[in-house]
Scaffold this active site. Structure first.
Site, PDB file in Angstrom:
ATOM      1  N   GLU A  72      -0.056  -1.096   5.733  1.00 52.65           N
ATOM      2  CA  GLU A  72       1.067  -0.704   6.579  1.00 52.65           C
ATOM      3  C   GLU A  72       0.956   0.774   6.942  1.00 52.65           C
ATOM      4  O   GLU A  72       1.249   1.177   8.060  1.00 52.65           O
ATOM      5  CB  GLU A  72       2.393  -0.963   5.863  1.00 52.65           C
ATOM      6  N   ASP A 128       0.834  -1.215   0.000  1.00 57.11           N
ATOM      7  CA  ASP A 128       0.000   0.000   0.000  1.00 57.11           C
ATOM      8  C   ASP A 128       0.862   1.255   0.000  1.00 57.11           C
ATOM      9  O   ASP A 128       2.044   1.224   0.355  1.00 57.11           O
ATOM     10  CB  ASP A 128      -0.973   0.010   1.195  1.00 57.11           C
TER      11      ASP A 128
HETATM   12 ZN   LIG Z   1       6.877   2.284   3.999  1.00 55.88          ZN
END
Ligand SMILES: [Zn+2]
Length: 394
Positions: free
Chosen positions: A146, A84
Site C-alpha cells: 500500500e 506493509d
Molecule cells: Zn496506511
C-alpha cells in the site's frame, strides 16, 4: 454483572495489545516480504477452522489475504488494512521499532498507527466473532504494497467481488482517530520522456534539445495546476481543496554545450473526488502531440512518451451510503471528514463497494520516528469492533 463486563473489556484490550505487538514484530517494510506475517495469521485461523485465501504477487514474495467469519450471506462488512509499513531507515528511534514498547499511555513501534493496530484489534476479536453467532459475516481483507503506490489491493478486491456475497460496507482502518473519513484524493503517477536530437549547443538549427521541448510541456502542467487551484471546489475539507498537479523530479542533458538528447520528468495528478483526472491528462497529451509533431518534422527519432507509474482512484462521499451510516452508528458520531492522503478505500469504491475510512491512531504519527498509538485509541477501536459484532449478530 458490571464487574464481569469490565473484566471482559480488560481481557479484550489485553488481547488486542498482544496482537499489536505480534504484528509489529514482523518487519514488513514494503520492499520486504510480508509472508511471515501472513503465515502467522493463517496458522491462527487454522486453529479456529477458518479457511483463508491468499492473492500473491507475481514473484510469490508477498501476498494479500482474505477470509470470512460468519455465514456465507450478503450484508456483511469487510474490515480492510495494509500489512506493509514504511522504512525506519535514517530515523532516530528511542526504542526498537519492531518491539512494541508501552510508555506514557502509548504503544510505540513501526506500524502502531499506520496501520497494524486496526488489523491486530480485528484479529484479536475473531474468537468473540465466532462466539457471537453472527447473522451476517465479517470479512477480513489484508493487503501488501500500500505504501508504495497502493499496488497490492486491486487484485484482492477483484477476487473478493466473486468470492463473497455482496457486503454492505467496507471499513478501511487507516488512522483517523476513529472518525469517519468518507473522501480522499486519488493519484496518477506519471513519467514523461522527451527524446530530442543531439548537436553542439551553438548549432541549434542542427539539433532539437529535449530540455527545450520539455519547457512547453512543463508550462502546460503549470497551467493545468493553476486552473485546478482556481476552480471552485465542492469540498473545502480537502487539503488543499482542489485537484493538484506537480512535477517532483526532472533530469536531462549531459553537458552545458550539448543540445540534450533526453529529458525526463516525473509528475503526478492528485484528483479531488469530483474531478476527472483523465481529462487533464488528455489535455496534456494533446499539447505533447503538438510539440512532438514539430520535432519530428525535423528529426524522425524525436518522441514524447508518457507512462503511468501508479494509479489509485479518489474516494467520493456517499452521505446516504451504508458504510457512512454503519460507522456513524458504531462511533455515535454523525460527522465525516476528508483525508489529505490516498488510501485503498477509493479502490474498493471503484470496484463497486461502499467504502469508508475509520481506524485507531492519528495520521500525524504515521511514517514518523517513534510512531505510536494512544492506548485510549486502541480501547476505542476494541469497543468499535465489539459493537460491530453485536450489530451483525442481531
Ligand atoms: Zn496506511
Amino acid at each position: 454483572m458490571e464487574m464481569l463486563e469490565a473484566e471482559q473489556e480488560d481481557r479484550a484490550l489485553a488481547q488486542a495489545i498482544e496482537w499489536i505487538a505480534r504484528l509489529v514484530a514482523f518487519d514488513t517494510t514494503s520492499h520486504r516480504s510480508n509472508l511471515a506475517l501472513i503465515q502467522d495469521v493463517e496458522a491462527y485461523l487454522d486453529g479456529f477452522g477458518i479457511t483463508s485465501t491468499r492473492v500473491s504477487d507475481t514473484r510469490g514474495e508477498k501476498a494479500n489475504l482474505f477470509f470470512s467469519v460468519g455465514p456465507h450471506v450478503e450484508g456483511g462488512v469487510i474490515l480492510s488494512g495494509h500489512t506493509d509499513v514504511v522504512p525506519v531507515t535514517g530515523q532516530a528511534w528511542s526504542s526498537d521499532p519492531w518491539v512494541v514498547e508501552a510508555r506514557d499511555g502509548r504503544l510505540y513501534g513501526r506500524g502502531t498507527a499506520d496501520m497494524k493496530s486496526f488489523i491486530a484489534i480485528a484479529l484479536s476479536a475473531v474468537p468473540r466473532m465466532l462466539q457471537a453467532g453472527l447473522k451476517r459475516p465479517i470479512h477480513f481483507a489484508l493487503s501488501y504494497d500500500e505504501e508504495v503506490g497502493l499496488l497490492g489491493a486491486p487484485a484482492m478486491i477483484d477476487r473478493l467481488r466473486d468470492a463473497i456475497p455482496a457486503p454492505a460496507a467496507v471499513i478501511v482502518g487507516e488512522p483517523t482517530d476513529m472518525k469517519a473519513v468518507d473522501r480522499h484524493k486519488g493519484i496518477i503517477g506519471l513519467r514523461t520522456t522527451v527524446t530530442g536530437h543531439e548537436a553542439h549547443s551553438s548549432q541549434t538549427h542542427l539539433g532539437a534539445s529535449a530540455i527545450m521541448a520539455a519547457i512547453p510541456l512543463l508550462a502546460k502542467i503549470d497551467e493545468l495546476a493553476r486552473r485546478a487551484a482556481a476552480a471552485s471546489s465542492p469540498d473545502r475539507d480537502l487539503t488543499p481543496p482542489h485537484t493538484t498537479l506537480t512535477v517532483g523530479l526532472i533530469e536531462g542533458g549531459t553537458a552545458p554545450n550539448i543540445l540534450a538528447r533526453t529529458c525526463r520528468f516525473i509528475w503526478d495528478i492528485r484528483p479531488a473526488p469530483h474531478d476527472d483526472p483523465e481529462a487533464l491528462l488528455a489535455e496534456f497529451e494533446a499539447c505533447a502531440a503538438e510539440v512532438e509533431a514539430a520535432m519530428r518534422e525535423r528529426f524522425a527519432e524525436c518522441a514524447i512518451v508518457t507512462e503511468r507509474l501508479s494509479y489509485a482512484p479518489a474516494l467520493g462521499a456517499r452521505p446516504d451510503g451504508a458504510a457512512r451510516s454503519l460507522v456513524a452508528a458504531l462511533t455515535g458520531a454523525n460527522a465525516s471528514e476528508a483525508a489529505a492522503y490516498v488510501a485503498e478505500a477509493g479502490q474498493f469504491q471503484a470496484a463497486g463497494f461502499d467504502a469508508i475510512l475509520c481506524g485507531p491512531g492519528s495520521i500525524a504519527q504515521a511514517h514518523q520516528p517513534d510512531e505510536y498509538i494512544e492506548l485510549s485509541q486502541v480501547a476505542a477501536c476494541v469497543r468499535f469492533v465489539d459493537r460491530l459484532i453485536e450489530a451483525l449478530a442481531r
